[in-house]
Scaffold this motif. Structure first.
Motif, PDB file in Angstrom:
ATOM      1  N   ASN A 150       1.850 -20.538   0.293  1.00 29.99           N
ATOM      2  CA  ASN A 150       2.082 -20.981   1.672  1.00 29.99           C
ATOM      3  C   ASN A 150       3.563 -20.888   2.050  1.00 29.99           C
ATOM      4  O   ASN A 150       4.199 -21.889   2.397  1.00 29.99           O
ATOM      5  CB  ASN A 150       1.584 -22.421   1.864  1.00 29.99           C
ATOM      6  N   PRO A 151       4.133 -19.699   2.028  1.00 33.11           N
ATOM      7  CA  PRO A 151       5.567 -19.533   2.309  1.00 33.11           C
ATOM      8  C   PRO A 151       5.892 -19.729   3.790  1.00 33.11           C
ATOM      9  O   PRO A 151       5.023 -19.578   4.657  1.00 33.11           O
ATOM     10  CB  PRO A 151       5.833 -18.088   1.883  1.00 33.11           C
ATOM     11  N   ASP A 152       7.139 -20.048   4.064  1.00 36.79           N
ATOM     12  CA  ASP A 152       7.616 -20.170   5.449  1.00 36.79           C
ATOM     13  C   ASP A 152       8.084 -18.829   5.996  1.00 36.79           C
ATOM     14  O   ASP A 152       8.060 -18.602   7.204  1.00 36.79           O
ATOM     15  CB  ASP A 152       8.773 -21.175   5.526  1.00 36.79           C
ATOM     16  N   VAL A 153       8.530 -17.962   5.090  1.00 36.69           N
ATOM     17  CA  VAL A 153       9.018 -16.635   5.467  1.00 36.69           C
ATOM     18  C   VAL A 153       8.202 -15.593   4.708  1.00 36.69           C
ATOM     19  O   VAL A 153       8.002 -15.720   3.495  1.00 36.69           O
ATOM     20  CB  VAL A 153      10.518 -16.465   5.136  1.00 36.69           C
ATOM     21  N   VAL A 154       7.711 -14.574   5.427  1.00 32.66           N
ATOM     22  CA  VAL A 154       6.924 -13.501   4.805  1.00 32.66           C
ATOM     23  C   VAL A 154       7.637 -12.183   5.057  1.00 32.66           C
ATOM     24  O   VAL A 154       7.921 -11.829   6.203  1.00 32.66           O
ATOM     25  CB  VAL A 154       5.492 -13.438   5.382  1.00 32.66           C
ATOM     26  N   ILE A 155       7.944 -11.458   3.976  1.00 35.84           N
ATOM     27  CA  ILE A 155       8.676 -10.193   4.053  1.00 35.84           C
ATOM     28  C   ILE A 155       7.730  -9.066   3.635  1.00 35.84           C
ATOM     29  O   ILE A 155       7.184  -9.079   2.530  1.00 35.84           O
ATOM     30  CB  ILE A 155       9.920 -10.224   3.150  1.00 35.84           C
ATOM     31  N   LEU A 156       7.538  -8.104   4.531  1.00 33.69           N
ATOM     32  CA  LEU A 156       6.586  -7.016   4.309  1.00 33.69           C
ATOM     33  C   LEU A 156       7.316  -5.682   4.394  1.00 33.69           C
ATOM     34  O   LEU A 156       7.892  -5.349   5.431  1.00 33.69           O
ATOM     35  CB  LEU A 156       5.473  -7.061   5.357  1.00 33.69           C
ATOM     36  N   ASP A 157       7.277  -4.918   3.324  1.00 33.67           N
ATOM     37  CA  ASP A 157       7.966  -3.626   3.278  1.00 33.67           C
ATOM     38  C   ASP A 157       6.930  -2.509   3.406  1.00 33.67           C
ATOM     39  O   ASP A 157       6.151  -2.273   2.487  1.00 33.67           O
ATOM     40  CB  ASP A 157       8.745  -3.501   1.968  1.00 33.67           C
ATOM     41  N   GLU A 158       6.904  -1.840   4.551  1.00 33.02           N
ATOM     42  CA  GLU A 158       5.966  -0.740   4.831  1.00 33.02           C
ATOM     43  C   GLU A 158       4.518  -1.147   4.509  1.00 33.02           C
ATOM     44  O   GLU A 158       3.831  -0.494   3.723  1.00 33.02           O
ATOM     45  CB  GLU A 158       6.350   0.507   4.023  1.00 33.02           C
ATOM     46  N   PRO A 159       4.009  -2.233   5.122  1.00 35.13           N
ATOM     47  CA  PRO A 159       2.685  -2.750   4.729  1.00 35.13           C
ATOM     48  C   PRO A 159       1.501  -1.895   5.144  1.00 35.13           C
ATOM     49  O   PRO A 159       0.398  -2.089   4.630  1.00 35.13           O
ATOM     50  CB  PRO A 159       2.626  -4.109   5.441  1.00 35.13           C
ATOM     51  N   THR A 160       1.686  -0.950   6.070  1.00 39.90           N
ATOM     52  CA  THR A 160       0.545  -0.162   6.563  1.00 39.90           C
ATOM     53  C   THR A 160       0.566   1.287   6.097  1.00 39.90           C
ATOM     54  O   THR A 160      -0.273   2.084   6.533  1.00 39.90           O
ATOM     55  CB  THR A 160       0.498  -0.198   8.098  1.00 39.90           C
ATOM     56  N   THR A 161       1.488   1.642   5.215  1.00 37.73           N
ATOM     57  CA  THR A 161       1.589   3.025   4.755  1.00 37.73           C
ATOM     58  C   THR A 161       0.312   3.462   4.044  1.00 37.73           C
ATOM     59  O   THR A 161      -0.193   2.778   3.159  1.00 37.73           O
ATOM     60  CB  THR A 161       2.780   3.190   3.794  1.00 37.73           C
ATOM     61  N   GLY A 162      -0.235   4.608   4.455  1.00 36.80           N
ATOM     62  CA  GLY A 162      -1.389   5.195   3.773  1.00 36.80           C
ATOM     63  C   GLY A 162      -2.738   4.630   4.157  1.00 36.80           C
ATOM     64  O   GLY A 162      -3.751   4.993   3.557  1.00 36.80           O
ATOM     65  N   LEU A 163      -2.792   3.757   5.153  1.00 35.30           N
ATOM     66  CA  LEU A 163      -4.068   3.180   5.551  1.00 35.30           C
ATOM     67  C   LEU A 163      -4.776   4.077   6.565  1.00 35.30           C
ATOM     68  O   LEU A 163      -4.130   4.737   7.379  1.00 35.30           O
ATOM     69  CB  LEU A 163      -3.860   1.794   6.174  1.00 35.30           C
ATOM     70  N   ASP A 164      -6.117   4.065   6.528  1.00 34.86           N
ATOM     71  CA  ASP A 164      -6.853   4.809   7.547  1.00 34.86           C
ATOM     72  C   ASP A 164      -6.893   3.970   8.827  1.00 34.86           C
ATOM     73  O   ASP A 164      -6.517   2.789   8.820  1.00 34.86           O
ATOM     74  CB  ASP A 164      -8.252   5.184   7.053  1.00 34.86           C
ATOM     75  N   PRO A 165      -7.316   4.547   9.975  1.00 36.59           N
ATOM     76  CA  PRO A 165      -7.248   3.824  11.247  1.00 36.59           C
ATOM     77  C   PRO A 165      -7.939   2.465  11.248  1.00 36.59           C
ATOM     78  O   PRO A 165      -7.418   1.507  11.813  1.00 36.59           O
ATOM     79  CB  PRO A 165      -7.916   4.796  12.221  1.00 36.59           C
ATOM     80  N   ASN A 166      -9.120   2.368  10.630  1.00 33.63           N
ATOM     81  CA  ASN A 166      -9.829   1.089  10.606  1.00 33.63           C
ATOM     82  C   ASN A 166      -9.080   0.041   9.786  1.00 33.63           C
ATOM     83  O   ASN A 166      -8.967  -1.120  10.175  1.00 33.63           O
ATOM     84  CB  ASN A 166     -11.242   1.271  10.052  1.00 33.63           C
TER      85      ASN A 166
END
Length: 298
Positions: free
Chosen positions: A147-163
């Motif tokens: 349950n963090p207060d800060v969330v750091i996401l590095d390129e979280p959508t790379t390589g995903l299909d449209p859905n």
């Protein structure tokens, strides 16, 4: 402010990766960190997560100094790395329990995290049997298990299909309602679809820091929509305030709107009334594209 970054610089030998970066981030916003490859985004991410400890300047998370209170800050920070390292031979629930144990959480709310990340049907599946989209969900769940207060996401959508892309976007938007989310990407559409604010870094310097609403102000409203079925542009042209419609690719359309009133609800109602499924629906930010090209051009 939840995160205050003041005059942060980082060198790799003679190469200056970051040059006196200063940013203030608040709770309840999703901030897109945008820039071309090599701009300094990943370097800043690695500093914020404590991976790099040698840098100049000051960083505070909720008034706590990153240098002197790193372990305490890491307990309040969730991180999803670009390559999303997982243990493929473990079951999803087992992996999340393992992560909770690392944070010494005696009664982790694993069922709540699994539900929030849409992993209910795969909690007892081995990670190596999951699609890339569901592996990203597991990575996000692991980043949220404490349950963090800060969330750091590095390129979280790379390589995903449209859905998969649509589902992960929705999840990140939900996280931004009560946390500070920092999302690093080089994809303009991701920032426009997910973020409240954009920060563009180029050659180690901040060249833009502005809200998406401000960037959209007074610009031509263009709605990008994808359906599950092809239809004639004339049907969409009959919607309120429509100036013109372009069929950009297969089932993808751009709808040009007169005025500033958001017409996405009208598009949604049109799809519902005509038995169409909307695969994606968003505003196109031409101002962001123009600024990015201008500010990052060599």
């Amino acid at each position: 402010m939840s995160v205050v970054i003041a005059d942060v610089s980082k060198n790799y030998g003679s190469v200056q990766a970051l040059k006196s970066i200063s940013i203030k981030l608040k709770k309840g916003e999703v901030v897109g960190l945008l820039g071309p490859n090599g701009a300094g985004k990943s370097t800043l991410m690695k500093i914020l997560t404590g991976y790099y400890t040698h840098w100049e300047g000051q960083i505070h998370f909720f008034d706590q100094d990153l240098r002197t209170q790193l372990e305490h800050i890491q307990r309040k920070t969730g991180y999803l790395a670009e390559n999303n390292p997982l243990y493929p031979e473990m079951y999803v629930i087992e992996y999340l329990k393992y992560n909770a144990d690392l944070y010494q959480i005696s009664n982790p709310l694993l069922n709540e995290i699994i539900q929030k990340t849409g992993l209910e049907q795969h909690a007892k599946s081995k990670i190596n049997t999951l699609s890339k989209g569901y592996k990203q969900r597991v990575g996000l769940a692991a980043a949220l298990v404490h349950n963090p207060d800060v969330v750091i996401l590095d390129e979280p959508t790379t390589g995903l299909d449209p859905n998969q892309l649509i589902e992960i976007r929705k999840l990140i938007r939900k996280l931004g309602k009560d946390k500070t989310v920092i999302l690093s990407t080089h994809i303009l559409q991701e920032v426009d679809a997910i973020c409240d604010r954009v920060i563009i870094i180029n050659k180690g310097e901040i060249v833009l820091d502005q809200s998406l609403d401000q960037l959209r102000k007074n610009q031509q409203q263009i709605i990008e929509v994808s359906f599950d079925y092809r239809l004639e542009t004339e049907a969409l042209a009959r919607l309120p305030q429509v100036e013109k419609v372009k069929n950009t690719h297969d089932f993808d359309y751009e709808i040009y709107i007169k005025g500033n009133e958001d017409q996405r609800p009208a598009v949604f109602d049109f799809a519902h009334d005509n038995g169409l499924k909307i695969l994606s629906l968003q505003l196109k930010n031409e101002s962001l594209e123009a600024l990015f090209n201008e500010l990052t051009a060599d």
